[in-house]
Design a protein around this motif. Structure first.
Motif, PDB file in Angstrom:
ATOM      1  N   UNK A 102       1.011  -1.236   0.012  1.00 23.05           N
ATOM      2  CA  UNK A 102       0.011   0.073   0.034  1.00 23.05           C
ATOM      3  C   UNK A 102       0.916   1.227  -0.010  1.00 23.05           C
ATOM      4  N   UNK A 103       2.054   0.927  -0.109  1.00 24.33           N
ATOM      5  CA  UNK A 103       3.070   2.272  -0.058  1.00 24.33           C
ATOM      6  C   UNK A 103       2.919   3.200  -1.066  1.00 24.33           C
ATOM      7  N   UNK A 104       2.731   2.561  -2.284  1.00 22.12           N
ATOM      8  CA  UNK A 104       2.750   3.377  -3.549  1.00 22.12           C
ATOM      9  C   UNK A 104       1.561   4.374  -3.656  1.00 22.12           C
ATOM     10  N   UNK A 105       0.369   3.811  -3.044  1.00 23.09           N
ATOM     11  CA  UNK A 105      -0.781   4.850  -3.190  1.00 23.09           C
ATOM     12  C   UNK A 105      -0.416   5.779  -1.998  1.00 23.09           C
ATOM     13  N   UNK A 106       0.160   5.435  -0.986  1.00 27.98           N
ATOM     14  CA  UNK A 106       0.278   6.370   0.158  1.00 27.98           C
ATOM     15  C   UNK A 106       1.244   7.438  -0.371  1.00 27.98           C
ATOM     16  N   UNK A 107       2.344   7.011  -1.307  1.00 28.13           N
ATOM     17  CA  UNK A 107       3.323   7.934  -1.745  1.00 28.13           C
ATOM     18  C   UNK A 107       2.549   9.185  -2.525  1.00 28.13           C
ATOM     19  N   UNK A 108       1.464   8.569  -3.572  1.00 28.43           N
ATOM     20  CA  UNK A 108       0.734   9.340  -4.033  1.00 28.43           C
ATOM     21  C   UNK A 108      -0.043  10.294  -3.581  1.00 28.43           C
ATOM     22  N   UNK A 109      -0.677   9.782  -2.492  1.00 23.04           N
ATOM     23  CA  UNK A 109      -1.504  10.786  -1.769  1.00 23.04           C
ATOM     24  C   UNK A 109      -0.733  11.698  -1.155  1.00 23.04           C
ATOM     25  N   UNK A 110       0.239  11.198  -0.245  1.00 21.26           N
ATOM     26  CA  UNK A 110       0.932  12.147   0.892  1.00 21.26           C
ATOM     27  C   UNK A 110       1.638  13.115   0.321  1.00 21.26           C
ATOM     28  N   UNK A 111       2.270  13.200  -1.096  1.00 21.89           N
ATOM     29  CA  UNK A 111       2.656  14.288  -1.733  1.00 21.89           C
ATOM     30  C   UNK A 111       1.804  15.401  -1.900  1.00 21.89           C
ATOM     31  N   UNK A 112       0.400  15.362  -2.458  1.00 20.44           N
ATOM     32  CA  UNK A 112      -0.442  16.465  -2.526  1.00 20.44           C
ATOM     33  C   UNK A 112      -0.911  16.726  -0.909  1.00 20.44           C
ATOM     34  N   UNK A 113      -1.232  15.798  -0.466  1.00 21.94           N
ATOM     35  CA  UNK A 113      -1.613  15.916   1.063  1.00 21.94           C
ATOM     36  C   UNK A 113      -0.841  16.885   1.877  1.00 21.94           C
ATOM     37  N   UNK A 143      -8.602  23.447   9.836  1.00 18.07           N
ATOM     38  CA  UNK A 143      -9.203  23.792   8.552  1.00 18.07           C
ATOM     39  C   UNK A 143      -8.327  23.334   7.684  1.00 18.07           C
ATOM     40  N   UNK A 144      -7.140  23.540   7.741  1.00 19.27           N
ATOM     41  CA  UNK A 144      -6.031  22.962   7.038  1.00 19.27           C
ATOM     42  C   UNK A 144      -6.054  21.370   6.592  1.00 19.27           C
ATOM     43  N   UNK A 145      -6.243  20.906   7.884  1.00 22.42           N
ATOM     44  CA  UNK A 145      -6.253  19.268   7.681  1.00 22.42           C
ATOM     45  C   UNK A 145      -7.387  18.805   7.217  1.00 22.42           C
ATOM     46  N   UNK A 146      -8.604  19.393   7.170  1.00 21.97           N
ATOM     47  CA  UNK A 146      -9.817  18.989   6.778  1.00 21.97           C
ATOM     48  C   UNK A 146      -9.856  19.179   5.268  1.00 21.97           C
ATOM     49  N   UNK A 147      -9.068  20.435   4.780  1.00 19.95           N
ATOM     50  CA  UNK A 147      -9.161  20.589   3.260  1.00 19.95           C
ATOM     51  C   UNK A 147      -8.090  19.498   2.575  1.00 19.95           C
ATOM     52  N   UNK A 148      -6.985  19.140   3.236  1.00 18.38           N
ATOM     53  CA  UNK A 148      -6.111  18.265   2.659  1.00 18.38           C
ATOM     54  C   UNK A 148      -6.761  16.751   2.599  1.00 18.38           C
ATOM     55  N   UNK A 149      -7.340  16.597   3.761  1.00 16.47           N
ATOM     56  CA  UNK A 149      -8.231  15.058   3.636  1.00 16.47           C
ATOM     57  C   UNK A 149      -9.010  14.974   2.603  1.00 16.47           C
ATOM     58  N   UNK A 150     -10.159  15.981   2.636  1.00 20.46           N
ATOM     59  CA  UNK A 150     -11.166  16.173   1.508  1.00 20.46           C
ATOM     60  C   UNK A 150     -10.491  15.825  -0.037  1.00 20.46           C
ATOM     61  N   UNK A 151      -9.494  16.652  -0.244  1.00 17.76           N
ATOM     62  CA  UNK A 151      -8.836  16.458  -1.473  1.00 17.76           C
ATOM     63  C   UNK A 151      -8.177  15.210  -1.860  1.00 17.76           C
ATOM     64  N   UNK A 152      -7.639  14.509  -0.988  1.00 19.92           N
ATOM     65  CA  UNK A 152      -6.801  13.168  -1.316  1.00 19.92           C
ATOM     66  C   UNK A 152      -7.311  12.065  -0.600  1.00 19.92           C
ATOM     67  N   UNK A 153      -8.723  12.185  -0.355  1.00 19.55           N
ATOM     68  CA  UNK A 153      -9.348  11.094   0.569  1.00 19.55           C
ATOM     69  C   UNK A 153      -9.542   9.680  -0.335  1.00 19.55           C
ATOM     70  N   UNK A 154      -9.837   9.860  -1.664  1.00 16.43           N
ATOM     71  CA  UNK A 154      -9.832   8.495  -2.444  1.00 16.43           C
ATOM     72  C   UNK A 154      -8.519   7.796  -2.433  1.00 16.43           C
ATOM     73  N   UNK A 168     -16.997  11.097   7.394  1.00 14.89           N
ATOM     74  CA  UNK A 168     -17.244  11.928   8.612  1.00 14.89           C
ATOM     75  C   UNK A 168     -16.387  11.488   9.701  1.00 14.89           C
ATOM     76  N   UNK A 169     -15.946  10.350  10.148  1.00 13.15           N
ATOM     77  CA  UNK A 169     -15.145  10.165  11.418  1.00 13.15           C
ATOM     78  C   UNK A 169     -13.647  10.745  10.937  1.00 13.15           C
ATOM     79  N   UNK A 170     -13.447  10.726   9.651  1.00 15.45           N
ATOM     80  CA  UNK A 170     -12.123  11.341   9.221  1.00 15.45           C
ATOM     81  C   UNK A 170     -12.046  12.964   9.377  1.00 15.45           C
ATOM     82  N   UNK A 171     -13.090  13.582   9.092  1.00 14.19           N
ATOM     83  CA  UNK A 171     -13.232  15.071   9.160  1.00 14.19           C
ATOM     84  C   UNK A 171     -13.205  15.380  10.647  1.00 14.19           C
TER      85      UNK A 171
END
Length: 304
Positions: free
Chosen positions: A67-78, A111-122, A165-168
């Protein structure tokens, strides 16, 4: 404007690099945490360190990075979105609401954390599905296949936001207290012991910044406190994200339902806080590296 755009791009790029470096360091701990949080039947009888030893034996050492590949793709924009959004929200809150000091750091961090989560959640959803798989029982063959399967089998685009929801709700205290604690430790430290803990900024000698080892310590403490507060919601999020992969998924359809079910079945220590000790080990270096890189890049880009 062009110079500002270039600086903004570099800032975003390096915050992404900071996030990637931090997460790559702790990827094996992340995978074990997911296995324990959702009580994977292969490892549910084991503790943190015994699972760390058991995964390489059963799945090879690369199994620790599943799962590290998907995490790298996600964490960069996050990472880039979170840190950039934090600075922007701070300015807006101070200018529009007239709030400053500790409170505006807490609000901006949330607010910054919520914004980053919503953008990269998938991408987080796909990463969790891949990380929970055990060798010989693969349902998803890779990142693209997981995206296709979730989209076609779990309600289209909405399937990627299961557990949002629990994420936000959890991200607000996590990101908020993370930035709040780091900012408070930084300001108190520089005010009380400037010569011992601080040094002149590389880009502006009139501005004091924390020494690197103090930055690392403050970042680690901030992450540990934030994780303790929000961890039960992290467990809830993981169970909801895994969805049909779990045999008891019909009992974990909503946030409240999942919290009740985990508590009733496994209690507090073995349920809502299962894997927390591992999260401390994972969180300290991750947050320490992220906050330290963030502070260094602000100096490099002359933002102080």
């Amino acid at each position: 404007k062009k110079l500002f755009s270039l600086v903004t791009f570099l800032f975003l790029f390096w915050q992404g690099v900071a996030g990637c470096c931090a997460k790559t360091t702790t990827a094996p701990l992340d995978r074990v945490k997911i296995l324990l949080q959702a009580h994977n039947h292969h490892y549910k009888h084991l503790g943190v360190f015994s699972t760390l030893c058991a995964v390489p034996k059963k799945e090879g050492y690369l199994g620790l990075y599943k799962g590290n590949g998907a995490m790298m793709i996600r964490i960069f924009p996050y990472g880039a979105i979170q840190f950039m959004a934090f600075d922007q929200y701070k300015k807006v809150i101070k200018k529009q609401l007239g709030i400053s000091g500790h409170v505006h750091r807490l609000m901006a961090g949330s607010m910054a954390g919520i914004t980053a989560v919503i953008c990269t959640y998938p991408l987080d959803m796909v990463r969790v599905r891949l990380a929970f798989q055990v060798k010989g029982e693969h349902k998803y063959m890779g990142i693209i296949h997981a995206f296709k399967m979730i989209y076609t089998k779990e309600g289209g685009f909405s399937g990627f936001y299961r557990g949002l929801m629990p994420t936000v709700v959890g991200m607000a205290p996590y990101a908020g207290f993370s930035f709040f604690t780091f900012g408070t430790l930084k300001s108190v430290g520089l005010a009380q012991a400037p010569n011992l803990l601080g040094r002149p900024s590389l880009d502006n000698p009139e501005v004091l910044v924390l020494k690197t080892h103090v930055n690392l310590l403050c970042g680690g403490i901030a992450g540990a406190i934030a994780q303790t507060i929000s961890y039960p919601l992290d467990v809830t999020r993981r169970r909801m994200q895994l969805g049909a992969v779990l045999p008891d998924s019909e009992k974990c359809l909503t946030m409240v339902q999942t919290l009740k079910y985990v508590y009733q079945q496994h209690g507090i220590r073995r349920g809502l806080y299962r894997g927390l000790s591992l999260n401390y080990i994972r969180c300290v270096p991750s947050q320490a590296v992220a906050f330290t890189t963030y502070e260094l890049m602000k100096q490099f880009l002359h933002l102080n």
